[in-house]
Design an enzyme around this catalytic site. Structure first.
Site, short mmCIF file in Angstrom:
data_model
loop_
_atom_site.label_atom_id
_atom_site.label_comp_id
_atom_site.label_asym_id
_atom_site.label_seq_id
_atom_site.Cartn_x
_atom_site.Cartn_y
_atom_site.Cartn_z
N TYR A 46 3.64 9.97 -0.98
CA TYR A 46 4.42 9.53 0.66
C TYR A 46 5.97 9.26 -0.08
CZ TYR A 46 0.36 6.60 2.39
OH TYR A 46 -0.67 6.66 2.69
N ASP A 51 0.59 -1.39 0.12
CA ASP A 51 0.12 -0.08 -0.29
C ASP A 51 0.99 0.56 0.39
OD1 ASP A 51 -2.92 0.62 0.98
OD2 ASP A 51 -1.77 2.50 1.31
N HIS A 62 -7.53 10.25 -2.76
CA HIS A 62 -7.24 10.09 -1.21
C HIS A 62 -7.20 10.68 -0.43
CE1 HIS A 62 -2.30 9.82 0.60
NE2 HIS A 62 -3.23 9.19 1.81
N LYS A 78 -2.34 5.84 -4.44
CA LYS A 78 -3.29 6.51 -4.28
C LYS A 78 -3.17 8.41 -4.96
CE LYS A 78 -3.22 4.52 0.66
NZ LYS A 78 -1.90 4.29 0.49
#
Length: 290
Positions: free
Chosen positions: A61, A56, A119, A86
């Site tokens: 990120y 994930d 997200h 996402k």
């Protein structure tokens, strides 16, 4: 999830090959985030040694390209992985969403995503309402799903009002809603709403970013079962029927997080942890977002 082919894992299984399955929704995965850094060693270890098969991640990120290298090094076949990423709000909108998805695929070194999530419910687009932008974005998600680029589509941090609006504005119900879930934040009304509409509820931050690990009740239960506080929290989440996504950059912690299938919490002990809910967030709070 749609298009699933992996076998299910029994609740009492000791295997660490954690695949998604159609009829069981309480497994553990490798989560990544923009906090705490990225560990190439930990990802390769999780894939090679622990047998984890769900990664994930998110554009937010900043590690999609790093994951591509780790996956290649691991030697695990693409078809054996479940990869989630996402869409960040800076890419919301019909055309932007499609382009962002393709870019994430490129960064991850894949031709398709197993799951693509919106997200955050706040679009932050000047001159347009959040609802309008979410609907426009979701129509692009639907197209990506229909084209097979995304084998499942969903949302993250969406509350009931956000999901209700999406239901009115669009055609495809999200397959997944990924939301903060831990002993201090157990949004049961949202969980029940999702279940009633066949939306799989995924829970992130199962350890409350470490805050739950020092709670006296968790420590006491860890001693009772001969497990660690982290394992108690993850097992509790699993027994509540939540798809659980722990995160760590340390190989030994990843291994520990996997070792939760050889015991069960008694119903009374599950109730003790359920009673710890006070509604606090350790991550983002989507409540103010309209």
């Amino acid at each position: 999830y749609p298009s699933l082919t992996h076998p299910s894992v029994p609740l009492n299984s000791s295997t660490h090959h954690l695949h998604f399955c159609c009829d069981i929704t309480f497994l553990c995965f490798l989560g990544t985030s923009h906090q705490g850094g990225y560990s190439h060693e930990a990802v390769v270890y999780a894939l090679q040694v622990c047998g984890i098969r769900h990664i994930d991640t998110a554009k937010r990120y900043g590690c999609e390209s790093f994951l591509s290298k780790a996956i290649k090094e691991s030697g695990v076949k693409r078809e054996d992985l479940w990869i989630t990423t996402k869409l960040w709000h800076s890419d919301y909108g019909y055309e932007n969403t499609k382009q962002a998805c393709l870019e994430s695929c490129k960064q991850l070194g894949v031709e398709y995503l197993d799951l693509y999530l919106v997200h955050w419910p706040d679009a932050q687009v000047p001159g347009k309402s959040n609802r309008e932008v979410r609907a426009e974005t979701w129509r692009a998600m639907e197209e990506l799903y229909e084209r097979g680029i995304c084998r499942s589509i969903g949302v993250s941090n969406f509350l009931i009002n956000h999901l209700e609006q999406l239901k009115e504005d669009c055609q495809i119900t999200p397959h997944v809603n990924q939301v903060e879930y831990h002993p201090f934040h157990r949004p049961q009304e949202l969980v029940e709403y999702c279940r009633s509409r066949n939306i799989i509820f995924e829970g992130y931050c199962p350890l409350a970013k470490g805050e739950a690990l020092s709670h006296p009740d968790i420590i006491q239960l860890a001693k009772k079962y001969g497990k660690t506080p982290a394992q108690i929290c993850i097992r509790w989440s699993i027994q509540n029927g939540i798809v659980t996504i722990p995160k760590s950059t340390k190989p030994e912690r990843i291994q520990e997080n996997c070792e939760v299938f050889d015991f069960s919490l008694a119903e009374d002990d599950v109730s003790i942890i359920n009673g710890m809910h006070d509604g606090r967030h350790v991550s983002w709070d989507p409540t103010p977002v309209v």
